[in-house]
Enzyme design. Structure first.
Site, PDB file in Angstrom:
ATOM      1  N   ASN A 190       0.767  -1.256   0.250  1.00  0.00           N
ATOM      2  CA  ASN A 190      -0.053   0.055  -0.019  1.00  0.00           C
ATOM      3  C   ASN A 190       0.719   1.192   0.031  1.00  0.00           C
ATOM      4  O   ASN A 190       0.267   2.333  -0.058  1.00  0.00           O
ATOM      5  CB  ASN A 190      -0.942  -0.079   1.252  1.00  0.00           C
ATOM      6  CG  ASN A 190      -1.729  -1.155   1.350  1.00  0.00           C
ATOM      7  OD1 ASN A 190      -1.586  -2.194   1.845  1.00  0.00           O
ATOM      8  ND2 ASN A 190      -2.940  -0.863   0.514  1.00  0.00           N
TER       9      ASN A 190
ATOM     10  N   VAL B 131       0.164   6.549  -1.286  1.00  0.00           N
ATOM     11  CA  VAL B 131      -0.600   5.732  -0.178  1.00  0.00           C
ATOM     12  C   VAL B 131      -1.712   5.166  -0.562  1.00  0.00           C
ATOM     13  O   VAL B 131      -2.661   5.851  -0.957  1.00  0.00           O
ATOM     14  CB  VAL B 131      -0.657   6.651   1.050  1.00  0.00           C
ATOM     15  CG1 VAL B 131      -1.313   5.979   2.205  1.00  0.00           C
ATOM     16  CG2 VAL B 131       0.667   7.157   1.493  1.00  0.00           C
ATOM     17  N   CYS B 132      -1.870   3.951  -0.853  1.00  0.00           N
ATOM     18  CA  CYS B 132      -3.132   3.135  -1.256  1.00  0.00           C
ATOM     19  C   CYS B 132      -4.078   2.990  -0.107  1.00  0.00           C
ATOM     20  O   CYS B 132      -3.812   1.956   0.735  1.00  0.00           O
ATOM     21  CB  CYS B 132      -2.816   1.699  -2.016  1.00  0.00           C
ATOM     22  SG  CYS B 132      -3.949   1.227  -3.098  1.00  0.00           S
ATOM     23  N   LEU B 133      -5.106   3.393   0.174  1.00  0.00           N
ATOM     24  CA  LEU B 133      -5.989   3.595   1.279  1.00  0.00           C
ATOM     25  C   LEU B 133      -7.496   3.909   0.591  1.00  0.00           C
ATOM     26  O   LEU B 133      -7.697   4.920   0.315  1.00  0.00           O
ATOM     27  CB  LEU B 133      -5.483   4.301   2.414  1.00  0.00           C
ATOM     28  CG  LEU B 133      -5.886   3.966   3.714  1.00  0.00           C
ATOM     29  CD1 LEU B 133      -5.899   2.752   4.405  1.00  0.00           C
ATOM     30  CD2 LEU B 133      -5.731   5.036   4.781  1.00  0.00           C
TER      31      LEU B 133
END
Length: 420
Positions: free
Chosen positions: A230, A237-239
């Site tokens: 992530n 930022v993968c969220l």
């Protein structure tokens, strides 16, 4: 599947207060999803579920303080055997200590150590504070000090500041800029029991003009390293909370409910976790299978080596306004970093190191791979060089050499574990 909900409220106390009291408030949901499964974290008293620090007496409830280390301080560890990698097992004999029982039970001698200047600095370091400028911020070019913003925008950011000032856990620190309210910088300390332990992870945050109708923008200081599915080496930022990953409506940013505190806690507890390999949705379904756990182990070993590289990157180029924090943190943690790495070189599984020793190790647990042990021993020479530059003494002689290919740690490990 309906996500659980948690209750948190805006702080009731004046700015700067560290006192917490029971209170009523709004309902917030932290959104994150692995393979369609929502995760929800209690923001104020969240539990690092992936760090094996569950309060067994109150299973399913939250740890009563944001500090990981304070939670462990409630337990007395009595050693009966020692693991072959030099750390005692934290599960050899463990007993819960109460105020009434502690006075009648013999206590281990405690070495009194005079606090260093670095320890004093960290003790007095404000978890939240404002700074004069953010000229070297990733999003500095997105606006300027004279830019006018709506009243809603200003009030929401001021509310975020107040929550952060009062409720940040001990392992997260934030700096805001009064002249550029659209910018924040945060540092998160990697949790013990994970491959990120002892590390510092920095994030630059920007509030767009339409905030809070849209989520903040977040950039990770990667140093060009991909330490998590992530967290990209480009800084992405993968969220789901940020809208950079899929999620249902309750897992995404909610303008009337979501906060910066939620976001930072999500990154720490849900991204920088014990088994980051399973953050990848395609791999989450293999969790618990021999193949999945084997891949997870090797991924975490690589993550720890990259975390060591991140330490060196941070010591050489500490982000502005956190320079002394970085130096003091690694000065104080230097010997723990060397001890943990020595344990890994001797064969301890990655992520098994916690304060007081090694976490519960199943008899069937595998040692670290020879490749991992060799890589740790090799790169730790560079880490130690940087720690010595900070003024840390007596480190070079404590670092263990790379293991020989025919090491006998595995058989020693099995004998030690089975003898408990």
């Amino acid at each position: 599947m309906e996500p659980d909900v948690v209750e948190i409220a805006p702080p009731l106390f004046p700015s700067g207060s560290r006192t917490r009291k029971p209170r009523k408030g709004f309902v917030f949901v932290l959104g994150f999803m692995w393979a369609g499964i929502p995760e929800v974290i209690d923001v104020e008293h969240y539990e690092f579920r992936n760090a094996n620090l569950v309060d067994k007496k109150n299973k399913g409830k939250a740890i009563q303080d944001g500090s990981l280390y304070d939670h462990l301080a409630d337990e007395e560890v009595v050693m009966s055997t020692t693991q072959p990698w030099g750390f005692p097992s934290s599960s050899s004999k463990r007993s819960r200590r109460s105020s009434s029982a502690s006075s009648s039970r013999p206590r281990a001698a405690v070495e009194v150590v005079v606090s260093s200047a670095q320890a004093n600095f960290l003790r007095d370091f404000k978890r939240f504070d404002t700074v004069d400028n953010f000229s070297k911020h990733h999003y500095a070019s997105q606006g300027n000090a004279s830019k006018q913003h709506s009243r809603t925008w200003v009030k929401k950011i001021q509310a975020d500041w107040k929550i952060l000032e009062n409720d940040l856990p001990e392992t997260i620190s934030v700096r805001a800029c009064e002249s550029r309210m659209d910018l924040l910088r945060a540092v998160i300390v990697g949790a013990e029991g994970t491959p990120y332990h002892e590390g510092l992870f920095f994030f630059d945050i920007h509030f767009p003009d339409t905030y809070p109708s849209v989520p903040p923008m977040v950039h990770y200081h990667s140093g060009g390293l991909r330490i998590n599915p992530n967290l990209y080496n480009c800084g992405k930022v993968c969220l789901s909370l940020l809208g950079t990953w899929n999620g249902n409506a309750r897992e995404k940013w909610l303008p009337q409910e979501s906060t910066m505190l939620q976001l930072l806690v999500s990154i720490q507890a849900l991204i920088l976790n014990q088994k980051p390999y399973f953050n990848e949705p395609a791999y989450e379904r293999t969790k618990g299978t021999p193949s999945g756990e084997a891949h997870s182990k090797f991924y975490s070993e690589n993550v720890y080596v990259l975390s060591l590289r991140t330490m060196v990157y941070s010591m050489r180029k500490p982000p502005k306004h956190f320079e002394e924090f970085v130096r003091s943190h690694y000065f104080e943690r230097a010997h723990d970093i060397v001890k943990a790495s020595n344990a890994y070189i001797d064969g301890a599984p990655v992520g098994s190191i916690v304060k007081g020793g090694v976490q519960d190790i199943e008899e069937s647990s595998e040692n670290g791979s020879m490749k991992f042990r060799t890589e740790v021993a090799t790169f730790m020479k560079t880490v130690v060089e940087e720690l010595v530059k900070l003024g840390v003494k007596e480190l070079e002689d404590k670092l263990k050499p790379p293991p020989n290919a025919e090491g006998s740690n595995k058989s020693n490990c099995k004998r030690s574990i089975s003898s408990r």
